[in-house]
Scaffold this active site. Structure first.
Site, short mmCIF file in Angstrom:
data_model
loop_
_atom_site.label_atom_id
_atom_site.label_comp_id
_atom_site.label_asym_id
_atom_site.label_seq_id
_atom_site.Cartn_x
_atom_site.Cartn_y
_atom_site.Cartn_z
N LYS A 115 -5.17 -10.55 -6.08
CA LYS A 115 -6.34 -10.70 -5.19
C LYS A 115 -7.42 -9.66 -5.54
O LYS A 115 -7.10 -8.55 -5.93
CB LYS A 115 -5.77 -10.55 -3.77
CG LYS A 115 -6.61 -9.95 -2.76
CD LYS A 115 -5.85 -9.75 -1.48
CE LYS A 115 -5.84 -8.26 -1.21
NZ LYS A 115 -5.80 -7.85 0.16
N LYS A 118 0.83 -1.21 0.00
CA LYS A 118 0.00 0.00 0.00
C LYS A 118 0.86 1.26 0.00
O LYS A 118 0.48 2.27 -0.58
CB LYS A 118 -0.92 0.02 1.22
CG LYS A 118 -2.08 -0.96 1.13
CD LYS A 118 -3.08 -0.67 2.22
CE LYS A 118 -4.23 -1.66 2.24
NZ LYS A 118 -5.20 -1.37 3.29
N LYS A 126 -10.61 -3.86 -2.95
CA LYS A 126 -11.36 -2.61 -3.04
C LYS A 126 -10.53 -1.52 -3.70
O LYS A 126 -11.06 -0.58 -4.26
CB LYS A 126 -11.71 -2.11 -1.63
CG LYS A 126 -12.72 -2.92 -0.89
CD LYS A 126 -12.89 -2.34 0.53
CE LYS A 126 -13.40 -3.41 1.47
NZ LYS A 126 -13.07 -3.19 2.85
P1 TYM Z 1 -10.25 -5.77 4.73
O1 TYM Z 1 -11.26 -4.73 4.98
O2 TYM Z 1 -9.21 -5.54 3.70
O3 TYM Z 1 -10.94 -7.12 4.38
C1 TYM Z 1 -11.96 -7.66 5.21
C2 TYM Z 1 -11.96 -9.17 5.19
O4 TYM Z 1 -12.09 -9.64 3.86
C3 TYM Z 1 -11.02 -10.52 3.56
N1 TYM Z 1 -10.66 -10.35 2.15
C4 TYM Z 1 -10.59 -11.35 1.28
N2 TYM Z 1 -10.81 -12.67 1.42
C5 TYM Z 1 -10.68 -13.43 0.31
N3 TYM Z 1 -10.33 -12.94 -0.91
C6 TYM Z 1 -10.09 -11.63 -1.10
N4 TYM Z 1 -9.78 -11.17 -2.29
C7 TYM Z 1 -10.22 -10.76 0.03
N5 TYM Z 1 -10.08 -9.42 0.21
C8 TYM Z 1 -10.34 -9.19 1.52
C9 TYM Z 1 -9.88 -10.10 4.48
O5 TYM Z 1 -8.96 -11.15 4.69
C10 TYM Z 1 -10.65 -9.75 5.74
O6 TYM Z 1 -10.94 -10.91 6.49
N6 TYM Z 1 -7.24 -5.17 8.58
C11 TYM Z 1 -8.47 -5.75 8.16
C12 TYM Z 1 -9.66 -5.27 8.96
C13 TYM Z 1 -9.47 -5.43 10.43
C14 TYM Z 1 -9.57 -6.64 11.16
C15 TYM Z 1 -9.30 -6.29 12.51
C16 TYM Z 1 -9.83 -7.96 10.79
C17 TYM Z 1 -9.19 -4.43 11.30
N7 TYM Z 1 -9.08 -4.95 12.56
C18 TYM Z 1 -9.30 -7.25 13.51
C19 TYM Z 1 -9.84 -8.92 11.81
C20 TYM Z 1 -9.57 -8.56 13.15
C21 TYM Z 1 -8.70 -5.40 6.72
O7 TYM Z 1 -8.22 -4.41 6.22
O8 TYM Z 1 -9.55 -6.19 6.10
#
Ligand code: TYM
Length: 350
Positions: A213, A127, A216
């Site tokens: 992957k 990022k 967003k």
């Molecule tokens: P984020 O918002 O990027 O994604 C949220 C969840 O979606 C999953 N994910 C995917 N799974 C499969 N294929 C994909 N292409 C894909 N893109 C996203 C991510 O693995 C995630 O489970 N840092 C985290 C948010 C967060 C969080 C936490 C998660 C903040 N605090 C505490 C768990 C526990 C994030 O940016 O996810």
């Protein structure tokens, strides 16, 4: 919904179930990767656990954000969680910024986390490149806030997609470090959580490039299917998605990443086994397969979309769920925060 019952559960009157916590950033709308990698799994396991699912709005501002849409995105996401089947009798949903303990614990953890642990994070490196010189301290610190999110709730399990694995390992290391330095008489301060990563759907790939992957932040809309996309949009995106010239569709061919990704999506969204899909599609060409995938996707998303629109028309209900969620979450988070501050030697409020 029995809000009172849930409050008793979160206040540790229900000790029999293990605790699950997870969250999603409130950046833009959710896509199939978020749904299949995270939300769908939460819904499937939630009855067996005591759950906290939240909207990571503090994480959403680690890259430049639009203040005009942040609140709206958060509310929409609340409707998506509920529309996808999150059950408030066993799960609490809440907004991260409504529970100040997240920011406060993040600060405490910052002070015991070596800088080079953060510099190793793959997601930061990826990022940061995109942000150039404007990369914020918050982006580097993002995994520490994530550790605070998890550790505040004494979570046993954290269901996420594959891309969050490294952040989970860091969380475990941070908890271990606090326990080593500040635990007394073998009593640990923080519970060390475990990642829960399901094999299927853990890494949904982009529709424009099967080696990347689904994300967003991809500038192309055509690279992802969003949960709220209309049937026409889904049809158009699948029609345009990248494929290959080979006839006969197969899983697990490293030369055909798009083929593997699209078959996997079809398998999950149509609720079939891998073996069943492998047989069904072995002699197919893309012209025959794409309408099937379109139909499976539209069918799988329709009930979520219908419920979503119903909920978005009931603002009062959404507000009450988030108000109650913040109160339930705070009651747990504040206990942990007090425990950590005590272990670190702070003078308690007088
Ligand atoms: P984020 O918002 O990027 O994604 C949220 C969840 O979606 C999953 N994910 C995917 N799974 C499969 N294929 C994909 N292409 C894909 N893109 C996203 C991510 O693995 C995630 O489970 N840092 C985290 C948010 C967060 C969080 C936490 C998660 C903040 N605090 C505490 C768990 C526990 C994030 O940016 O996810």
């Amino acid at each position: 919904m029995q809000l009172g019952v849930r409050l008793k559960q979160v206040l540790h009157l229900n000790m029999s179930k293990k605790r699950v916590l997870s969250g999603i950033q409130t950046t833009g709308s959710l896509h199939l990767g978020n749904y299949l990698g995270a939300i769908r799994n939460w819904v499937e396991i939630q009855q067996d656990y005591d759950n906290f699912f939240f909207f990571a709005d503090l994480h959403a501002i680690t890259v430049p954000h639009d203040a005009k849409v942040l609140a709206d995105n958060t509310l929409k996401m609340a409707a998506v969680y509920l529309a996808s089947g999150i059950d408030l009798s066993c799960s609490t949903i809440f907004v991260q910024s409504h529970v100040p303990a997240h920011s406060e614990l993040a600060w405490l953890l910052n002070c015991i986390t070596p800088l080079n642990w953060l510099e190793r994070m793959i997601q930061f490196k990826e990022k940061a490149v995109k942000q150039g010189e404007n990369v914020s301290v918050g982006l580097l610190d993002y995994p520490v806030l994530m550790a605070a999110d998890i550790l505040l709730y004494d979570a046993d399990k954290v269901p996420v997609g594959e891309d969050q694995k490294q952040h989970l390992e860091l969380t475990r290391d941070i908890a271990g470090r606090i326990n080593d330095k500040f635990g007394k008489k073998k009593q640990s301060v923080l519970r060390v959580p475990e990642p829960m990563i399901r094999k299927e759907g853990a890494r949904v790939m982009s529709l424009s490039d099967g080696t990347k992957k689904m994300s967003k932040s991809d500038p192309s809309d055509l690279s992802r299917i969003e949960l709220l996309d209309s049937p026409e949009t889904i049809k158009r995106k699948i029609k345009k998605c990248k494929t290959d010239p080979v006839k006969g569709l197969t899983f697990d061919d490293p030369e055909r990443p798009e083929c593997h990704n699209l078959l996997t999506l079809y398998q999950i969204l149509s609720n079939q086994t891998k073996e069943g899909v492998a047989v069904e599609c072995q002699d197919m060409g893309w012209g025959q397969f794409k309408p099937l995938l379109t139909e499976a996707t539209v069918e799988a998303l329709k009930p979520i979309q219908d419920k979503y629109h119903e909920l978005m028309n009931n603002q009062e209900y959404l507000d009450s769920v988030l108000r109650e969620g913040a109160s339930q979450a705070s009651s747990v988070a504040n206990q942990t925060l007090a425990r950590v501050k005590d272990a670190l030697g702070f003078l308690p409020p007088l």
